[in-house]
Design an enzyme around this catalytic site. Sequence first.
Site, mmCIF file in Angstrom:
data_model
loop_
_atom_site.group_PDB
_atom_site.id
_atom_site.type_symbol
_atom_site.label_atom_id
_atom_site.label_comp_id
_atom_site.label_asym_id
_atom_site.label_seq_id
_atom_site.Cartn_x
_atom_site.Cartn_y
_atom_site.Cartn_z
ATOM 1 N N ARG A 156 46.282 38.851 46.741
ATOM 2 C CA ARG A 156 44.965 39.578 47.062
ATOM 3 C C ARG A 156 43.670 39.360 46.077
ATOM 4 N NH1 ARG A 156 44.453 45.855 48.586
ATOM 5 N NH2 ARG A 156 43.213 45.901 46.436
ATOM 6 N N TYR A 168 35.816 50.251 44.608
ATOM 7 C CA TYR A 168 37.095 50.807 44.758
ATOM 8 C C TYR A 168 38.110 49.476 45.127
ATOM 9 C CZ TYR A 168 40.958 53.036 47.284
ATOM 10 O OH TYR A 168 42.196 53.509 47.662
ATOM 11 N N ASP A 219 40.972 42.722 50.839
ATOM 12 C CA ASP A 219 40.712 43.905 51.579
ATOM 13 C C ASP A 219 39.295 44.516 51.477
ATOM 14 O OD1 ASP A 219 41.285 46.751 52.391
ATOM 15 O OD2 ASP A 219 42.892 46.910 50.954
ATOM 16 N N HIS A 221 38.838 47.389 52.881
ATOM 17 C CA HIS A 221 38.751 48.768 52.721
ATOM 18 C C HIS A 221 37.832 49.720 53.529
ATOM 19 C CE1 HIS A 221 41.601 48.745 49.409
ATOM 20 N NE2 HIS A 221 40.749 47.910 48.599
ATOM 21 N N GLU A 245 41.449 42.189 55.529
ATOM 22 C CA GLU A 245 42.140 43.614 55.905
ATOM 23 C C GLU A 245 41.272 44.868 55.905
ATOM 24 O OE1 GLU A 245 44.947 44.649 52.624
ATOM 25 O OE2 GLU A 245 44.937 46.677 53.180
ATOM 26 N N GLU A 271 47.243 50.306 57.565
ATOM 27 C CA GLU A 271 47.854 51.062 56.533
ATOM 28 C C GLU A 271 47.570 52.566 56.634
ATOM 29 O OE1 GLU A 271 45.809 49.122 53.132
ATOM 30 O OE2 GLU A 271 44.882 51.260 52.703
ATOM 31 N N ARG A 292 49.650 46.518 59.591
ATOM 32 C CA ARG A 292 50.083 47.129 58.247
ATOM 33 C C ARG A 292 50.832 48.462 58.119
ATOM 34 N NH1 ARG A 292 49.002 45.310 53.661
ATOM 35 N NH2 ARG A 292 47.596 47.072 52.834
ATOM 36 N N GLU A 348 53.345 43.524 51.063
ATOM 37 C CA GLU A 348 52.101 44.011 49.823
ATOM 38 C C GLU A 348 53.019 44.488 48.893
ATOM 39 O OE1 GLU A 348 49.319 46.961 50.443
ATOM 40 O OE2 GLU A 348 48.315 46.627 48.533
ATOM 41 N N TRP A 411 30.589 54.671 58.539
ATOM 42 C CA TRP A 411 29.721 54.295 59.477
ATOM 43 C C TRP A 411 30.382 55.220 61.217
ATOM 44 C CZ3 TRP A 411 31.306 52.025 64.189
ATOM 45 C CH2 TRP A 411 32.365 51.110 64.064
#
Length: 411
Positions: A156, A168, A219, A221, A245, A271, A292, A348, A411
């Site tokens: 990743r 992040y 990712d 996020h 992701e 996740e 995930r 992962e 959002w």
Amino acid sequence: MANTPSSTHAKILSAKVIVTCPGRNFVTLKIETDQGVYGLGDATLNGRELSVVSYLEDHVIPCLIGRDAHQIEDIWQYLYRGAYWRRGPVTMSAIAAVDMALWDIKGKIAGLPLYQLLGGACRTGVMVYGHANGTTIENTVEVAQSYQALGYKAIRLQCGVPGLSSTYGVSKDKMFYEPADADLPTENEWNTEAYMRVVPKLFKAAREALGDEVHLLHDVHHRLTPIEAGRLGRDLEPYRPFWMEDATPAENQESFKLIRQHTTTPLAVGEIFNTLWDCKDLISNQLIDYIRATVVHAGGITHLKRIASFADVYGVKTGCHGATDLSPVCMSAALHFDVSIPNFGIQEYMRHTELTDEVFPHNYSFKAGSLHIGEAPGLGVDIDEEKAAKYPYQRAYLPVNRLQDGTLFNW
Ligand code: KDG
Ligand code: MG
């Protein structure tokens, strides 16, 4: 139905919750039976740990005492349907911990590793992806090369965003990354345009440096709107990512239709999902490629198996979350699950620190890009309670994300 004595009866005598912080917080449920066998379950919910402790201690454990540990499905239904208040991360992490512990007990009594009870192995190992992150594209590519040298087949990639002081998912350490980082939430800033410019450049540089064979993942996020995600997915297509992701928040499952219309980059999400109901439409409309959901946050092995079977019907594969806030108990459970299902995709794997591994001795190991689960009965993981007691709980939070004008971004 409940509590029917039989030759295979294993009465639950007691249960307790162990909270430990060997560098980060973990919540573990330990269930003891009259058969001299105990089981372990992970109940860690990053940044909200103590709410699951209370849920288990105050509301679940009293209902478990005296029940037959072998009745895994019945106990799952009893805790899920019987509570009236269904779903949600706290409830489902608590149910997951009970479920893992019961499977552990069943395996130990049967003298079989869990994967044998789940139908046996479908593959020889579990392909994992590691995390390469750096403040710049160059750093990130260098770290990715070191993962490649370790034998990883999937990596990743996350890099810092020019103009932002922190991002992040990007850590200072090369091999370890800990998202929960402060006694009160850190506030990160965000700039969508700068982010969308840098990621395709990162993938271009990585593909050139790492070659065609390695799988590259990213990712988001949950930081983009669906149309922005469609654009990023399209911009990444020339570099053939394995997946993009959490491209957008998924409360509105329909929003993935918009992403799908604009890109062939494979999509992974889930996740933070707790039940099949969070991904039913995403899966049945074939809006995602990888689900995930994890053992600990999605109701345990019993419920994750249901999600995976449903996903299999629609050609969706699994890609279970495996960050450091999922303890080695969850990782062990995930590996038994991964090795036994037909539609496994990838797992992962963020390495735990040595201290965590000491508190949770386990029998899985990494070799040539895959994790391998051992043959110990049950989950094949333990907790050293003396060591665990040396590291008391420390409050820690995941960061909050704001746009540069201060807007709390979601959002
Ligand atoms: O607790 C949250 C972390 O596990 C999460 O932010 C890490 O997104 C993550 C990932 O994919 O590992
Ligand atoms: Mg993620």
